[in-house]
Design a protein around this motif. Structure first.
Motif, PDB file in Angstrom:
ATOM      1  N   VAL A   1       0.544  -1.227  -0.082  1.00  0.00           N
ATOM      2  CA  VAL A   1      -0.306  -0.287  -0.426  1.00  0.00           C
ATOM      3  C   VAL A   1       1.015   1.174  -0.099  1.00  0.00           C
ATOM      4  O   VAL A   1       1.898   1.375   0.475  1.00  0.00           O
ATOM      5  CB  VAL A   1      -0.637   0.058   1.537  1.00  0.00           C
ATOM      6  CG1 VAL A   1      -1.508   1.476   1.350  1.00  0.00           C
ATOM      7  CG2 VAL A   1      -1.812  -1.423   1.092  1.00  0.00           C
ATOM      8  N   LYS A   2       0.355   1.915  -1.229  1.00  0.00           N
ATOM      9  CA  LYS A   2       0.971   3.530  -0.849  1.00  0.00           C
ATOM     10  C   LYS A   2       2.800   3.026  -1.240  1.00  0.00           C
ATOM     11  O   LYS A   2       4.026   2.003  -1.741  1.00  0.00           O
ATOM     12  CB  LYS A   2       0.523   4.584  -0.041  1.00  0.00           C
ATOM     13  CG  LYS A   2      -0.502   4.402  -0.627  1.00  0.00           C
ATOM     14  CD  LYS A   2      -0.583   5.558   0.584  1.00  0.00           C
ATOM     15  CE  LYS A   2      -0.447   7.268  -0.660  1.00  0.00           C
ATOM     16  NZ  LYS A   2      -1.334   8.323   0.621  1.00  0.00           N
ATOM     17  N   ARG A   3       3.282   3.675   0.446  1.00  0.00           N
ATOM     18  CA  ARG A   3       5.212   3.333   0.128  1.00  0.00           C
ATOM     19  C   ARG A   3       5.892   1.977   0.626  1.00  0.00           C
ATOM     20  O   ARG A   3       6.586   2.498   0.599  1.00  0.00           O
ATOM     21  CB  ARG A   3       5.418   4.992   1.379  1.00  0.00           C
ATOM     22  CG  ARG A   3       4.840   4.231   2.626  1.00  0.00           C
ATOM     23  CD  ARG A   3       5.163   5.620   3.665  1.00  0.00           C
ATOM     24  NE  ARG A   3       6.678   6.352   3.558  1.00  0.00           N
ATOM     25  CZ  ARG A   3       7.522   5.304   4.614  1.00  0.00           C
ATOM     26  NH1 ARG A   3       7.078   4.598   5.653  1.00  0.00           N
ATOM     27  NH2 ARG A   3       8.592   5.585   4.147  1.00  0.00           N
TER      28      ARG A   3
ATOM     29  N   ALA B   1      -5.674   3.573   4.613  1.00  0.00           N
ATOM     30  CA  ALA B   1      -6.390   2.128   4.250  1.00  0.00           C
ATOM     31  C   ALA B   1      -7.387   1.446   4.727  1.00  0.00           C
ATOM     32  O   ALA B   1      -8.144   0.549   4.210  1.00  0.00           O
ATOM     33  CB  ALA B   1      -4.788   1.042   4.199  1.00  0.00           C
ATOM     34  N   LEU B   2      -7.425   1.950   6.257  1.00  0.00           N
ATOM     35  CA  LEU B   2      -8.399   1.460   6.869  1.00  0.00           C
ATOM     36  C   LEU B   2      -9.987   1.818   6.369  1.00  0.00           C
ATOM     37  O   LEU B   2     -10.890   1.258   6.575  1.00  0.00           O
ATOM     38  CB  LEU B   2      -8.302   2.561   8.258  1.00  0.00           C
ATOM     39  CG  LEU B   2      -9.306   1.680   9.621  1.00  0.00           C
ATOM     40  CD1 LEU B   2      -8.992   0.052   9.346  1.00  0.00           C
ATOM     41  CD2 LEU B   2      -8.873   2.403  11.001  1.00  0.00           C
TER      42      LEU B   2
ATOM     43  N   GLN C   1      -7.071   4.105  -5.903  1.00  0.00           N
ATOM     44  CA  GLN C   1      -5.769   4.451  -7.064  1.00  0.00           C
ATOM     45  C   GLN C   1      -4.826   5.079  -6.493  1.00  0.00           C
ATOM     46  O   GLN C   1      -3.079   4.245  -7.031  1.00  0.00           O
ATOM     47  CB  GLN C   1      -6.164   5.187  -8.045  1.00  0.00           C
ATOM     48  CG  GLN C   1      -7.032   4.272  -9.409  1.00  0.00           C
ATOM     49  CD  GLN C   1      -6.856   5.648 -10.474  1.00  0.00           C
ATOM     50  OE1 GLN C   1      -7.020   6.413 -10.763  1.00  0.00           O
ATOM     51  NE2 GLN C   1      -8.857   5.028 -10.580  1.00  0.00           N
ATOM     52  N   MET C   2      -5.132   5.791  -5.351  1.00  0.00           N
ATOM     53  CA  MET C   2      -4.208   5.979  -4.594  1.00  0.00           C
ATOM     54  C   MET C   2      -3.619   5.234  -3.680  1.00  0.00           C
ATOM     55  O   MET C   2      -2.203   5.981  -3.654  1.00  0.00           O
ATOM     56  CB  MET C   2      -4.417   7.846  -3.644  1.00  0.00           C
ATOM     57  CG  MET C   2      -5.160   8.645  -4.492  1.00  0.00           C
ATOM     58  SD  MET C   2      -3.869   9.739  -5.466  1.00  0.00           S
ATOM     59  CE  MET C   2      -2.640   9.845  -4.209  1.00  0.00           C
ATOM     60  N   LEU C   3      -3.979   3.967  -3.483  1.00  0.00           N
ATOM     61  CA  LEU C   3      -3.215   2.953  -2.336  1.00  0.00           C
ATOM     62  C   LEU C   3      -2.586   2.590  -3.226  1.00  0.00           C
ATOM     63  O   LEU C   3      -1.547   1.650  -2.464  1.00  0.00           O
ATOM     64  CB  LEU C   3      -4.448   2.565  -1.940  1.00  0.00           C
ATOM     65  CG  LEU C   3      -5.707   3.137  -0.816  1.00  0.00           C
ATOM     66  CD1 LEU C   3      -7.001   2.027  -0.487  1.00  0.00           C
ATOM     67  CD2 LEU C   3      -5.447   3.522   0.030  1.00  0.00           C
ATOM     68  N   ARG C   4      -2.565   2.821  -4.393  1.00  0.00           N
ATOM     69  CA  ARG C   4      -1.911   1.298  -5.271  1.00  0.00           C
ATOM     70  C   ARG C   4       0.066   2.582  -5.819  1.00  0.00           C
ATOM     71  O   ARG C   4       0.160   2.824  -5.475  1.00  0.00           O
ATOM     72  CB  ARG C   4      -1.756   1.230  -6.492  1.00  0.00           C
ATOM     73  CG  ARG C   4      -1.299   0.136  -7.107  1.00  0.00           C
ATOM     74  CD  ARG C   4      -2.337  -0.283  -8.966  1.00  0.00           C
ATOM     75  NE  ARG C   4      -1.675  -1.868  -9.238  1.00  0.00           N
ATOM     76  CZ  ARG C   4      -2.481  -2.019 -10.114  1.00  0.00           C
ATOM     77  NH1 ARG C   4      -2.810  -0.549 -10.955  1.00  0.00           N
ATOM     78  NH2 ARG C   4      -1.504  -3.315 -10.457  1.00  0.00           N
TER      79      ARG C   4
ATOM     80  N   HIS D   1       6.272   8.651   7.850  1.00  0.00           N
ATOM     81  CA  HIS D   1       6.237   7.278   8.592  1.00  0.00           C
ATOM     82  C   HIS D   1       5.108   5.738   8.129  1.00  0.00           C
ATOM     83  O   HIS D   1       4.641   5.039   8.261  1.00  0.00           O
ATOM     84  CB  HIS D   1       6.782   7.042   9.728  1.00  0.00           C
ATOM     85  CG  HIS D   1       8.339   7.203  10.577  1.00  0.00           C
ATOM     86  ND1 HIS D   1       9.117   7.973  10.130  1.00  0.00           N
ATOM     87  CD2 HIS D   1       8.986   6.827  10.948  1.00  0.00           C
ATOM     88  CE1 HIS D   1       9.876   8.433   9.826  1.00  0.00           C
ATOM     89  NE2 HIS D   1      10.278   7.025  10.613  1.00  0.00           N
ATOM     90  N   GLY D   2       3.975   6.716   7.298  1.00  0.00           N
ATOM     91  CA  GLY D   2       2.708   5.884   7.248  1.00  0.00           C
ATOM     92  C   GLY D   2       1.438   5.689   7.878  1.00  0.00           C
ATOM     93  O   GLY D   2       0.797   5.391   8.138  1.00  0.00           O
ATOM     94  N   LYS D   3       1.235   6.986   8.675  1.00  0.00           N
ATOM     95  CA  LYS D   3       0.170   7.166   9.588  1.00  0.00           C
ATOM     96  C   LYS D   3      -0.713   7.480   8.641  1.00  0.00           C
ATOM     97  O   LYS D   3      -1.778   6.526   8.594  1.00  0.00           O
ATOM     98  CB  LYS D   3       0.359   8.240  10.249  1.00  0.00           C
ATOM     99  CG  LYS D   3       1.544   7.910  11.233  1.00  0.00           C
ATOM    100  CD  LYS D   3       1.502   9.044  11.909  1.00  0.00           C
ATOM    101  CE  LYS D   3       2.380  10.431  12.124  1.00  0.00           C
ATOM    102  NZ  LYS D   3       2.939  10.331  10.799  1.00  0.00           N
ATOM    103  N   SER D   4      -1.118   7.982   7.868  1.00  0.00           N
ATOM    104  CA  SER D   4      -1.921   8.559   6.775  1.00  0.00           C
ATOM    105  C   SER D   4      -2.351   7.317   5.810  1.00  0.00           C
ATOM    106  O   SER D   4      -2.941   7.152   5.649  1.00  0.00           O
ATOM    107  CB  SER D   4      -0.675   8.921   6.144  1.00  0.00           C
ATOM    108  OG  SER D   4      -1.972  10.893   7.391  1.00  0.00           O
ATOM    109  N   THR D   5      -0.790   6.680   5.746  1.00  0.00           N
ATOM    110  CA  THR D   5      -1.533   5.949   4.859  1.00  0.00           C
ATOM    111  C   THR D   5      -2.179   4.410   5.320  1.00  0.00           C
ATOM    112  O   THR D   5      -3.117   4.067   5.111  1.00  0.00           O
ATOM    113  CB  THR D   5       0.354   5.117   4.727  1.00  0.00           C
ATOM    114  OG1 THR D   5       0.699   5.746   3.863  1.00  0.00           O
ATOM    115  CG2 THR D   5      -0.359   3.588   3.336  1.00  0.00           C
TER     116      THR D   5
END
Length: 875
Positions: free
Chosen positions: A11-13, A45-46, A62-65, A37-41
């Motif tokens: 997912v993303k980064r 995702a949730l 699409q933004m998750l990919r 560090h992936g908090k907003s990711t």
């Protein structure tokens, strides 16, 4: 619903890898880490797991990919009243959705059934109760948003307040008002859209279509009539113009003008060919002159630049040597700092292991104390669960569909009506027996009671005892459409399906099922009291406390002293790592300096080689310069000679373009006349056909008839417009009346919000907007301020407090949902943010709150359950 864990992969980064956030508990949970560090990711995702279908690829999916592609996977463990489940979605390739029961490992649902399961959890999507409590980074929820988003959120808040404020049933503010308003809007929606435009497929739209169609037809016929009159006028003018063009004198003049223009053009072409030959020779001489000039200039420019390049080449060699010396010194310093880091890390490891053993002993003491308490709760929960299972089994045997009673009642009424309708108009007979009569009469082999009227159709046979058989024929036949038999068969089928023999038995069974349902609700409440997180959690806690209580309970060192040594070792590690990082930076800068010097050195060498190729060896440069000067002088002399020969021809030039234009004009005049004659003849034929066609089709009569139909259609449209205006005015009046009674609706949220606001502000009151059900005006120190004019910090604080109040109302309404905040307190000062922490903890005893933040130092004071991200790979 409560979250227990979140996992995501690709997912993303996190391309090609995954992370997990485990151990999400009740109350306040904090995931704090630096930016990127992936908090907003995790938040996005949730959000996609709960609100985006697995089979689609909207922009948010699409933004998750990742940029590298692949198939994003999101997984979450949740706890609801029915148990603990794992929700999984995979997007793009291999797209899937599944729900797994964690207690048994059984796959509960997948694909569309899994989406329906998740949809029931969030109750209405992003506009539902769960959507009200999700706060994205930088969004407060009380700023200006799109009309559709605000309307959806308003309807959900309104539904929630209506359900928790059940006593508000007055027509001006409660559910009855909502029903009346909905009926008005439903009637209005049959005719128009939300913007009062005619609704496609409705009666209003059909009337408009008829009017528009007749308008188009009337306009077409009017145009036909106009074209008929115009065609008659045009035919007269065309005949006059055609006679003028076919005159013989006009045609002879056009031919003479063409012959004269052709002779002038031939003389101009001969002069032009001679001048072009001299121009080509002059262009070649000028090109040779320019080439000689460029070669001469290039030689002198390269000669002037060669000395400067040689000087810069020497300087670059010195810089390259100095950079190599700096890199060697930084390497030595980096190695020494690395050794110091390793020594400090070893000491930190020893103290950490000792502290872990001491903390395990403390946990063992605590676990032994909790074990007895958990076992008692476990026994009570087991008993309550058995009672629930017995009640559910009994209820399953008694339960009948919700509409079964109504369907049986409707069928009974229908059968009675059909029977009555069948007997109307049929002949009747009646027998009155004597008191001392010894015999009896039967009709169609059934005893015929005395004193009652009996109807019959067709043939009736009366058997008279001791006398014979009396046959009566009737010309009236009973209705044979089969409706009565069909209704009776339907009722019998429904009774058989329900397992009862009559409507009364079905009603008794429904009452028994409701009583059993109330008993089941009470049993579930007792179970929830002793096992709020489920019986599996009690078993898990008992096993965990039993296992923890088996460890050592005696302490062989002072934990505080060990923590002090551990902190000292950690500080030394940080200092040593900083020195190593500083040395690494110096090493990188030295390497970059070497790279720059090598690049400049190579570039200057290439420039020197290029210049040497232009100016040649130093001994031959004077001779090369003389040759270039001689070539330039010769090219200039040749160019001047050609220009001297071409001058007289240019001065005595002829206008070739003018001659060509004169000939073209003369020919175009003749061609235009011929084309116009042909066109006018064709137009004359077309006009004759149009006139005959329109005259034969009675265009004017059709036009007058269509005008009458159009007037009637316009009157119908006007009636619909009046009806829409009246309904719209009624809706506005109902809405205004309900807004005046909003204070009663707002009491629940104000009661929940008041103590929270008191934690942050002194002497403050908040007024809610009756339309949006959100804070509108803040009164403090006797002054009113609009919410949108407050500072960013105060707006976000009000936003979070309002969501906490709505979360409490949702939980009270039986729809608990976690409050999820993604950096939602970015504008709060230090004092206010600590008060907000108190407000979060005030709501946390019966509410799950999940906080994402990049402000690690500030949110360290929030407390609660600290979450971390760990590597994870899907099975």
């Amino acid at each position: 619903m409560k979250l227990n864990a979140l996992r995501l992969h690709n997912v993303k980064r996190f391309a090609g890898r995954g992370i997990s956030v485990e151990g999400i508990a009740d109350g306040v949970n904090v995931l704090s880490a630096a930016n990127e560090h992936g908090k907003s990711t995790c938040f996005e995702a949730l959000h996609a797991l709960f609100f985006q279908p697995h089979g689609g690829t909207p922009k948010s999916v699409q933004m998750l990919r990742p940029y590298s592609g692949g198939n994003p996977i999101v997984e979450a463990d949740i706890t609801i009243e029915a148990g603990r489940y794992r929700l999984t979605k995979q997007f793009y390739g291999g797209r899937r959705a599944s729900v797994t029961d964690l207690a048994s490992g059984r796959l509960v649902a997948q694909a569309d059934e899994a989406e329906a399961f998740i949809g029931d959890l969030i109750s209405g999507g992003t506009a539902g109760p769960a959507g009200l409590l999700w706060v994205r980074q930088g969004i407060t929820g009380i700023e200006n948003r799109s009309k559709s988003e605000e309307e959806n959120d308003k309807r959900v808040r309104e539904s929630l307040l209506s359900s928790v404020q059940g006593e508000v049933e007055a027509l001006t503010g409660g559910r009855r008002m909502s029903a009346v308003l909905e009926a008005c809007e439903e009637e209005l929606n049959r005719l128009v859209t939300a913007t009062l435009r005619p609704k496609a497929g409705g009666r209003f739209a059909a009337a408009l279509d008829d009017r528009d169609r007749l308008q188009e037809e009337e306009a077409r016929l009017a145009k036909e009539v106009e074209m008929l009159h115009g065609a008659l006028d045009r035919r007269r003018s065309v005949q006059a113009r055609l006679s003028e063009l076919e005159n013989s004198d006009e045609e002879a003049g056009r031919k003479a003008a063409i012959a004269n223009a052709e002779s002038v053009l031939e003389a101009a072409k001969l002069h032009d060919r001679e001048l072009k030959a001299l121009d080509a020779e002059a262009a070649l001489a000028a090109s040779r002159r320019d080439e000689a000039q460029q070669a001469f200039d290039r030689f002198h420019a390269a000669l002037n630049r060669s000395d400067e390049l040689a000087r810069r080449f020497t300087v670059t060699e010195k810089e390259l040597s100095n950079a190599a010396e700096r890199r060697a010194a930084s390497l030595a310093e980096s190695e020494a700092a690395t050794a110091e880091v390793q020594a400090a890390e070893e000491e930190e490891r020893v103290n950490r292991e000792l502290l872990a053993r001491l903390e395990a002993a403390l946990r063992s003491r605590h676990a032994a104390e909790r074990l007895a308490e958990v076992r008692l709760h476990l026994e009570q929960a087991e008993a309550a669960r058995r009672q629930i299972e017995d009640a559910e089994a009994a209820h399953a045997l008694l339960a009948i569909p919700a509409d079964a009673i109504e369907r049986l009642e409707a069928l009974d009424l229908k059968i009675v009506g059909l029977r009555a309708a069948a007997e109307v108009g049929l002949p009747r007979l009646r027998i009155d027996y004597l008191k001392d009569a010894s015999g009896s009469v039967s009709m169609d082999r059934q005893p015929l009671p005395g004193g009652e009227d009996r109807s019959f159709a067709g043939v009736a046979r009366l058997d008279i005892a001791g006398v014979g058989t009396l046959t009566i024929h009737s010309s009236r036949q009973a209705e044979q459409d089969g409706a009565l038999e069909t209704a009776e068969a339907t009722r019998q089928t429904l009774l058989a399906r329900l397992g009862v023999d009559s409507l009364r038995a079905a009603r008794q069974r429904d009452i028994a099922a409701r009583n059993k349902q109330e008993e089941l609700v009470r049993a579930r409440q007792r179970f929830a009291d002793v096992a709020p997180n489920g019986i599996d959690q009690l078993h898990f806690d008992a096993a965990r406390f039993a296992e923890l209580s088996q460890g050592p309970v005696e302490l062989d060192a002072d934990p505080e002293e060990v923590r002090a040594r551990l902190a000292d070792a950690t500080q030394r590690i940080e200092l040593a790592r900083n020195r190593a990082r500083e040395a690494s930076v110096m090493r990188m800068e030295a390497g970059e300096a070497i790279l720059r010097a090598q690049t400049e050195h190579a570039k200057l060498g290439q420039d020197l080689e290029a210049i040497a190729a232009i100016i040649g060896p130093e001994a031959g440069r004077p001779e090369l310069q003389r040759d270039l000067a001689a070539r330039l002088s010769s090219a200039k002399e040749q160019c001047d000679a050609v220009e001297l020969r071409a001058g007289p021809l240019r001065r005595a030039g002829r206008d070739l373009a003018g001659a060509e234009a004169a000939l073209a004009r003369a020919r175009s005049v003749a061609d235009a006349a011929a084309r116009e004659i042909a066109r006018l003849r064709e137009e004359l034929a077309d006009l004759g056909g149009q006139i005959r066609t329109r005259s034969d089709s009675a265009v004017e009569e059709n036009w007058l008839e269509t005008r009458g139909l159009l007037d009637a259609a316009r009157e119908q449209v006007k009636r619909f417009e009046t009806e829409v205006a009246v309904l719209d005015r009624l809706r506005k009046a109902l809405t205004a009346t309900r807004a005046a009674a909003r204070d009663l609706y707002l009491k629940p949220v104000m009661n929940e919000l008041a103590p929270l606001v008191g934690l942050l502000f002194d002497d403050i009151s908040i007024t809610f907007d009756g339309d949006t059900l959100l804070p509108q005006i803040v009164r403090r120190n006797g002054l009113d301020e609009d919410v949108d004019r407050l500072s960013g910090g105060m707006r976000e604080q009000l936003s979070v407090l309002t969501r906490l109040a709505f979360a409490r109302l949702l939980a009270r309404d039986g729809r608990p949902a976690p409050v999820i905040l993604d950096d939602a307190l970015v504008y709060s000062d230090d004092d206010r943010i600590e008060r907000m922490f108190d407000a979060l903890h005030r709501q946390s005893p019966d509410q799950q709150i999940l906080v994402f933040s990049c402000r690690q130092r500030a949110f360290a004071k929030l407390g609660g359950n600290v979450l971390t991200m760990q590597p994870w790979q899907p099975d």
